[in-house]
Write a protein that holds these residues in place. Sequence first.
Motif, PDB file in Angstrom:
ATOM      1  N   GLN A  20       0.865  -1.168   0.000  1.00 51.67           N
ATOM      2  CA  GLN A  20       0.000   0.000   0.000  1.00 51.67           C
ATOM      3  C   GLN A  20       0.903   1.220   0.000  1.00 51.67           C
ATOM      4  OE1 GLN A  20      -2.604  -0.773   3.375  1.00 51.67           O
ATOM      5  NE2 GLN A  20      -3.964  -1.951   2.056  1.00 51.67           N
ATOM      6  N   GLU A  21       0.425   2.315  -0.602  1.00 54.04           N
ATOM      7  CA  GLU A  21       1.304   3.466  -0.841  1.00 54.04           C
ATOM      8  C   GLU A  21       0.562   4.776  -0.622  1.00 54.04           C
ATOM      9  OE1 GLU A  21       3.689   5.243  -4.726  1.00 54.04           O
ATOM     10  OE2 GLU A  21       3.113   3.146  -4.677  1.00 54.04           O
ATOM     11  N   ALA A  22       1.293   5.759  -0.097  1.00 52.22           N
ATOM     12  CA  ALA A  22       0.734   7.110   0.077  1.00 52.22           C
ATOM     13  C   ALA A  22       1.740   8.136  -0.407  1.00 52.22           C
ATOM     14  CB  ALA A  22       0.390   7.361   1.541  1.00 52.22           C
ATOM     15  N   TRP A  23       1.243   9.207  -1.002  1.00 54.98           N
ATOM     16  CA  TRP A  23       2.047  10.367  -1.394  1.00 54.98           C
ATOM     17  C   TRP A  23       1.485  11.582  -0.681  1.00 54.98           C
ATOM     18  CZ3 TRP A  23       4.327  11.666  -6.746  1.00 54.98           C
ATOM     19  CH2 TRP A  23       5.143  10.629  -7.201  1.00 54.98           C
ATOM     20  N   VAL A  24       2.377  12.379  -0.099  1.00 54.74           N
ATOM     21  CA  VAL A  24       2.010  13.671   0.481  1.00 54.74           C
ATOM     22  C   VAL A  24       2.779  14.725  -0.309  1.00 54.74           C
ATOM     23  CG1 VAL A  24       2.022  15.136   2.520  1.00 54.74           C
ATOM     24  CG2 VAL A  24       1.665  12.668   2.763  1.00 54.74           C
ATOM     25  N   ILE A  25       2.059  15.645  -0.933  1.00 53.86           N
ATOM     26  CA  ILE A  25       2.688  16.674  -1.756  1.00 53.86           C
ATOM     27  C   ILE A  25       3.112  17.848  -0.872  1.00 53.86           C
ATOM     28  CG2 ILE A  25       2.370  18.285  -3.693  1.00 53.86           C
ATOM     29  CD1 ILE A  25       2.441  15.267  -4.444  1.00 53.86           C
ATOM     30  N   MET A  26       4.374  18.194  -0.972  1.00 53.48           N
ATOM     31  CA  MET A  26       4.916  19.318  -0.209  1.00 53.48           C
ATOM     32  C   MET A  26       4.998  20.580  -1.068  1.00 53.48           C
ATOM     33  SD  MET A  26       5.156  17.708   2.530  1.00 53.48           S
ATOM     34  CE  MET A  26       5.846  18.995   3.528  1.00 53.48           C
ATOM     35  N   GLN A  27       5.300  20.396  -2.364  1.00 52.35           N
ATOM     36  CA  GLN A  27       5.434  21.531  -3.281  1.00 52.35           C
ATOM     37  C   GLN A  27       5.010  21.075  -4.670  1.00 52.35           C
ATOM     38  OE1 GLN A  27       9.119  23.861  -3.037  1.00 52.35           O
ATOM     39  NE2 GLN A  27       9.315  23.647  -5.257  1.00 52.35           N
ATOM     40  N   GLY A  28       4.276  21.928  -5.376  1.00 52.58           N
ATOM     41  CA  GLY A  28       3.868  21.631  -6.746  1.00 52.58           C
ATOM     42  C   GLY A  28       2.539  20.909  -6.803  1.00 52.58           C
ATOM     43  N   ALA A  29       2.278  20.297  -7.947  1.00 54.17           N
ATOM     44  CA  ALA A  29       1.010  19.597  -8.167  1.00 54.17           C
ATOM     45  C   ALA A  29       1.255  18.322  -8.957  1.00 54.17           C
ATOM     46  CB  ALA A  29       0.031  20.497  -8.928  1.00 54.17           C
ATOM     47  N   VAL A  30       0.486  17.287  -8.625  1.00 57.03           N
ATOM     48  CA  VAL A  30       0.595  15.987  -9.281  1.00 57.03           C
ATOM     49  C   VAL A  30      -0.809  15.504  -9.625  1.00 57.03           C
ATOM     50  CG1 VAL A  30       1.287  13.569  -8.975  1.00 57.03           C
ATOM     51  CG2 VAL A  30       2.718  15.390  -8.043  1.00 57.03           C
ATOM     52  N   GLU A  31      -0.965  14.994 -10.845  1.00 53.52           N
ATOM     53  CA  GLU A  31      -2.225  14.390 -11.262  1.00 53.52           C
ATOM     54  C   GLU A  31      -2.097  12.881 -11.083  1.00 53.52           C
ATOM     55  OE1 GLU A  31      -4.734  15.324 -15.043  1.00 53.52           O
ATOM     56  OE2 GLU A  31      -3.330  13.706 -15.535  1.00 53.52           O
ATOM     57  N   ILE A  32      -3.066  12.292 -10.394  1.00 54.35           N
ATOM     58  CA  ILE A  32      -3.025  10.856 -10.139  1.00 54.35           C
ATOM     59  C   ILE A  32      -4.235  10.201 -10.790  1.00 54.35           C
ATOM     60  CG2 ILE A  32      -2.908   9.050  -8.386  1.00 54.35           C
ATOM     61  CD1 ILE A  32      -1.771  11.145  -6.474  1.00 54.35           C
ATOM     62  N   SER A  33      -3.971   9.156 -11.564  1.00 56.24           N
ATOM     63  CA  SER A  33      -5.038   8.337 -12.130  1.00 56.24           C
ATOM     64  C   SER A  33      -5.145   7.081 -11.276  1.00 56.24           C
ATOM     65  CB  SER A  33      -4.721   7.955 -13.576  1.00 56.24           C
ATOM     66  OG  SER A  33      -4.721   9.105 -14.392  1.00 56.24           O
ATOM     67  N   TYR A  34      -6.384   6.690 -10.973  1.00 60.02           N
ATOM     68  CA  TYR A  34      -6.647   5.543 -10.111  1.00 60.02           C
ATOM     69  C   TYR A  34      -7.311   4.435 -10.914  1.00 60.02           C
ATOM     70  CZ  TYR A  34      -5.759   9.010  -6.507  1.00 60.02           C
ATOM     71  OH  TYR A  34      -5.181   9.992  -5.734  1.00 60.02           O
ATOM     72  N   PHE A  35      -6.890   3.194 -10.659  1.00 59.03           N
ATOM     73  CA  PHE A  35      -7.378   2.037 -11.395  1.00 59.03           C
ATOM     74  C   PHE A  35      -7.952   0.999 -10.441  1.00 59.03           C
ATOM     75  CE2 PHE A  35      -4.132   4.145 -13.831  1.00 59.03           C
ATOM     76  CZ  PHE A  35      -4.683   4.212 -15.100  1.00 59.03           C
TER      77      PHE A  35
END
Length: 142
Positions: free
Chosen positions: A73-88
């Motif tokens: 299992q995985e988590a991302w926490v954004i500190m700076q900028g922007a990320v687009e995530i696609s979920y499947f």
Amino acid sequence: MSQIIEIKSKVSENAGRVLHKVIKLNADDALGRADVSDTADPLQVAFLQAPAEKEFPAHKHILKDQPSKVITQEAWVIMQGAVEISYFDTDDSFLAKHIINPGDCSVTFGGGHSYRVLSAGVQAYEFKSGPYNGQKKDKAFI
């Protein structure tokens, strides 16, 4: 409370099971704790908002027996900028797409995901359940 978006499986044997969660930061949240993950998930995630001088007593975690087969299992926490995530979904079909910004978090409990960096200089923390035994034993590309 920060907005928590649940992305659920549509595959019949998993229908309704939460595969992904997106946590959108709200800096004006009331003080406290909100558990994001289910207590049975290998990756435990909570959102905390604490006042100055709040203390968490010194402690350590106890070694415990774990099931022999678990999915990463995985988590991302954004500190700076922007990320687009696609979920499947668990059958690799597309479920949803979200943009996460500074302070936002994305957690994958099952299914798949992809990340696309939207701005220069993105900084993120990535957390995964382990142990990590190399790419060939950890992931299958969709």
